[in-house]
Write a protein that holds these residues in place. Structure first.
Motif, PDB file in Angstrom:
ATOM      1  N   PRO A  76      -3.210  -3.919  25.018  1.00 24.70           N
ATOM      2  CA  PRO A  76      -4.586  -3.548  24.665  1.00 24.70           C
ATOM      3  C   PRO A  76      -4.694  -2.785  23.340  1.00 24.70           C
ATOM      4  N   GLY A  77      -3.652  -2.024  23.004  1.00 21.08           N
ATOM      5  CA  GLY A  77      -3.695  -1.250  21.761  1.00 21.08           C
ATOM      6  C   GLY A  77      -2.986  -1.917  20.605  1.00 21.08           C
ATOM      7  N   ALA A  78      -2.674  -3.210  20.743  1.00 23.84           N
ATOM      8  CA  ALA A  78      -1.873  -3.898  19.727  1.00 23.84           C
ATOM      9  C   ALA A  78      -2.533  -3.908  18.358  1.00 23.84           C
ATOM     10  N   ALA A  79      -3.838  -4.164  18.296  1.00 19.06           N
ATOM     11  CA  ALA A  79      -4.512  -4.224  16.994  1.00 19.06           C
ATOM     12  C   ALA A  79      -4.384  -2.899  16.252  1.00 19.06           C
ATOM     13  N   THR A  80      -4.597  -1.808  16.971  1.00 20.04           N
ATOM     14  CA  THR A  80      -4.490  -0.483  16.360  1.00 20.04           C
ATOM     15  C   THR A  80      -3.071  -0.199  15.912  1.00 20.04           C
ATOM     16  N   ALA A  81      -2.104  -0.508  16.774  1.00 20.49           N
ATOM     17  CA  ALA A  81      -0.709  -0.220  16.460  1.00 20.49           C
ATOM     18  C   ALA A  81      -0.207  -1.061  15.290  1.00 20.49           C
ATOM     19  N   VAL A  82      -0.583  -2.317  15.254  1.00 21.20           N
ATOM     20  CA  VAL A  82      -0.136  -3.184  14.163  1.00 21.20           C
ATOM     21  C   VAL A  82      -0.768  -2.748  12.844  1.00 21.20           C
ATOM     22  N   GLU A  83      -2.030  -2.392  12.887  1.00 18.98           N
ATOM     23  CA  GLU A  83      -2.708  -1.926  11.669  1.00 18.98           C
ATOM     24  C   GLU A  83      -2.030  -0.677  11.103  1.00 18.98           C
ATOM     25  N   ALA A  84      -1.498   0.172  11.996  1.00 22.33           N
ATOM     26  CA  ALA A  84      -0.861   1.414  11.559  1.00 22.33           C
ATOM     27  C   ALA A  84       0.606   1.230  11.193  1.00 22.33           C
ATOM     28  N   ALA A  85       1.140   0.021  11.356  1.00 22.19           N
ATOM     29  CA  ALA A  85       2.563  -0.206  11.125  1.00 22.19           C
ATOM     30  C   ALA A  85       3.018   0.143   9.706  1.00 22.19           C
ATOM     31  N   PRO A  86       2.254  -0.169   8.649  1.00 27.36           N
ATOM     32  CA  PRO A  86       2.713   0.224   7.310  1.00 27.36           C
ATOM     33  C   PRO A  86       2.908   1.732   7.164  1.00 27.36           C
ATOM     34  N   GLU A  87       2.019   2.531   7.770  1.00 32.27           N
ATOM     35  CA  GLU A  87       2.185   3.980   7.731  1.00 32.27           C
ATOM     36  C   GLU A  87       3.404   4.394   8.544  1.00 32.27           C
ATOM     37  N   LEU A  88       3.590   3.744   9.698  1.00 33.75           N
ATOM     38  CA  LEU A  88       4.758   4.037  10.524  1.00 33.75           C
ATOM     39  C   LEU A  88       6.039   3.810   9.734  1.00 33.75           C
ATOM     40  N   ALA A  89       6.047   2.793   8.906  1.00 32.99           N
ATOM     41  CA  ALA A  89       7.224   2.458   8.105  1.00 32.99           C
ATOM     42  C   ALA A  89       7.283   3.237   6.791  1.00 32.99           C
ATOM     43  N   GLY A  90       6.512   4.299   6.678  1.00 31.04           N
ATOM     44  CA  GLY A  90       6.588   5.160   5.500  1.00 31.04           C
ATOM     45  C   GLY A  90       5.720   4.746   4.340  1.00 31.04           C
ATOM     46  N   GLY A  91       4.681   3.949   4.612  1.00 30.58           N
ATOM     47  CA  GLY A  91       3.841   3.446   3.537  1.00 30.58           C
ATOM     48  C   GLY A  91       3.080   4.509   2.778  1.00 30.58           C
ATOM     49  N   LEU A  92       2.833   5.664   3.398  1.00 27.99           N
ATOM     50  CA  LEU A  92       2.121   6.740   2.716  1.00 27.99           C
ATOM     51  C   LEU A  92       3.063   7.740   2.061  1.00 27.99           C
ATOM     52  N   ASP A  93       4.355   7.539   2.237  1.00 29.23           N
ATOM     53  CA  ASP A  93       5.340   8.460   1.678  1.00 29.23           C
ATOM     54  C   ASP A  93       5.625   8.078   0.229  1.00 29.23           C
ATOM     55  N   ASP A  94       5.255   8.947  -0.684  1.00 26.31           N
ATOM     56  CA  ASP A  94       5.428   8.676  -2.111  1.00 26.31           C
ATOM     57  C   ASP A  94       6.522   9.582  -2.680  1.00 26.31           C
ATOM     58  N   PRO A  95       7.686   9.016  -2.965  1.00 27.73           N
ATOM     59  CA  PRO A  95       8.792   9.833  -3.481  1.00 27.73           C
ATOM     60  C   PRO A  95       8.819   9.932  -5.002  1.00 27.73           C
ATOM     61  N   SER A  96       7.794   9.427  -5.674  1.00 29.60           N
ATOM     62  CA  SER A  96       7.859   9.307  -7.135  1.00 29.60           C
ATOM     63  C   SER A  96       7.972  10.660  -7.843  1.00 29.60           C
ATOM     64  N   GLU A  97       7.460  11.722  -7.230  1.00 29.01           N
ATOM     65  CA  GLU A  97       7.536  13.031  -7.875  1.00 29.01           C
ATOM     66  C   GLU A  97       8.718  13.872  -7.378  1.00 29.01           C
ATOM     67  N   PHE A  98       9.543  13.286  -6.548  1.00 32.82           N
ATOM     68  CA  PHE A  98      10.704  14.010  -6.027  1.00 32.82           C
ATOM     69  C   PHE A  98      11.776  14.159  -7.103  1.00 32.82           C
ATOM     70  N   GLU A  99      12.230  15.390  -7.324  1.00 33.52           N
ATOM     71  CA  GLU A  99      13.284  15.670  -8.300  1.00 33.52           C
ATOM     72  C   GLU A  99      14.507  16.209  -7.563  1.00 33.52           C
ATOM     73  N   PRO A 100      15.592  15.448  -7.491  1.00 32.18           N
ATOM     74  CA  PRO A 100      16.783  15.896  -6.761  1.00 32.18           C
ATOM     75  C   PRO A 100      17.387  17.194  -7.301  1.00 32.18           C
ATOM     76  N   ARG A 101      17.351  17.389  -8.606  1.00 34.41           N
ATOM     77  CA  ARG A 101      17.755  18.630  -9.272  1.00 34.41           C
ATOM     78  C   ARG A 101      19.267  18.864  -9.324  1.00 34.41           C
ATOM     79  N   ILE A 102      20.001  18.553  -8.273  1.00 34.22           N
ATOM     80  CA  ILE A 102      21.441  18.766  -8.317  1.00 34.22           C
ATOM     81  C   ILE A 102      22.161  17.457  -7.996  1.00 34.22           C
ATOM     82  N   ARG A 103      23.419  17.371  -8.406  1.00 34.68           N
ATOM     83  CA  ARG A 103      24.177  16.118  -8.312  1.00 34.68           C
ATOM     84  C   ARG A 103      24.275  15.622  -6.862  1.00 34.68           C
ATOM     85  N   LEU A 104      24.550  16.509  -5.923  1.00 29.04           N
ATOM     86  CA  LEU A 104      24.738  16.096  -4.537  1.00 29.04           C
ATOM     87  C   LEU A 104      23.501  15.393  -3.993  1.00 29.04           C
ATOM     88  N   ILE A 105      22.335  15.966  -4.221  1.00 28.98           N
ATOM     89  CA  ILE A 105      21.099  15.369  -3.713  1.00 28.98           C
ATOM     90  C   ILE A 105      20.739  14.130  -4.508  1.00 28.98           C
TER      91      ILE A 105
END
Length: 310
Positions: A76-105
């Motif tokens: 019954p909730g398939a439409a909602t769950a499928v629609e949210a799948a891109p967010e579940l897979a990290g679609g809203l996570d934007d790493p473009s401004e992430f600066e590792p700063r040190i060699r290990l990271i």
């Protein structure tokens, strides 16, 4: 499209905006081997159950290529769950401004370019297992989770590759009798925390639309929910790449040794992690994915506490 001879109720194919490794991204959502709500099949697809506002759902997400993901859904909730799948897979996570700063990271980031921070959007669903993990060893909490979901949840819709279950509704959690909590190895304090939170589940779900600070404040208003539990929920339900699990039994010393070669208190950890503000949880995930070791285990481990014998 059909799987196991059963045609999916809904389907979605998309190309993520950022490199995405599906298995790495969703690994943190599982609660140990045998989790009745999450399974990785022989083909490497991720099966997950959830209780949406429209009812229970089962989804299957597969990585068809480095740049393409596909989700199938049943129930019954398939439409909602499928629609949210891109967010579940990290679609809203934007790493473009992430600066590792040190060699290990930087090395960890380069070797794991597809690790995203997932967002389930389901607060109470993330809250219950986090409460179960308070002050006990992880294996014990996972065993409690398995037992309670299997006994009080519902059978998952769709052609799941093994028996899976959907979590109980908040009212279902609230109606679990005391002896069932006892048999599942959950002490009265944690059981009361879950039952009380279930009464306010609708208000807690509102936190997905709040700022991180306001969401944490909403969660920690309830007795038994502190900053550690709120951070564990934020990491999963909100996809918060900055949610550091302050108060964790191991985290401060893990980061202290992994990055600076010494033990640290929580306060020292918070100060030392300031350069990565906005991405502190990402740093933790990257170090773990890269296999970076922390403090050597010399002290005593947390003990298994059998509350059924108390």
């Amino acid at each position: 499209m059909q799987t196991g001879g059963v045609i999916a109720d809904h389907a979605l194919t998309w190309s993520p905006a950022h490199p995405t490794d599906l298995l790495q991204t969703l690994a943190g959502l599982g609660r140990g081997g045998g989790d009745p709500t999450l399974h990785i099949d022989a083909a490497g697809a991720v099966w997950r159950t959830t209780l949406t506002d429209d009812g229970p759902a089962t989804i299957r997400i597969e990585q068809r290529s480095p740049g393409e993901l596909r989700c199938l859904g049943w129930g019954p909730g398939a439409a909602t769950a499928v629609e949210a799948a891109p967010e579940l897979a990290g679609g809203l996570d934007d790493p473009s401004e992430f600066e590792p700063r040190i060699r290990l990271i930087d090395d960890a980031h380069r070797s794991n370019p597809g690790l995203r921070i997932p967002r389930t959007g389901r607060v109470f669903e993330a809250l219950v297992p986090a409460i179960l993990e308070q002050k006990v060893i992880t294996l014990q909490a996972h065993a409690s989770w398995r037992r309670l979901v299997k006994r009080h949840g519902s059978a998952a819709p769709g052609p799941t590759p093994r028996p899976m279950h959907v979590v109980p509704s908040p009212s279902g959690w609230a109606s679990i009798p005391s002896w069932e909590w006892h048999q599942a190895g959950v002490d009265p304090r944690r059981a009361r925390t879950i039952v009380n939170a279930a009464r306010y589940a609708a208000r807690l779900e509102e936190a997905v639309r709040m700022s991180p600070a306001d969401a944490a404040a909403r969660l920690t208003l309830l007795p038994g929910i502190g900053v550690w539990t709120a951070a564990e929920v934020a990491q999963r339900a909100f996809g918060d790449a900055d949610a550091l699990s302050v108060g964790d039994y191991h985290l401060s010393n893990y980061l202290g040794h992994a990055l600076w070669g010494r033990d640290m208190t929580d306060d020292e950890m918070l100060e030392a992690m300031t350069p990565w503000a906005g991405h502190r949880y990402r740093v933790v995930r990257l170090l773990g994915a890269a296999g970076v070791r922390g403090r050597p285990r010399r002290g005593p481990r947390m003990s298994f506490v059998d509350h059924r014998a108390i």
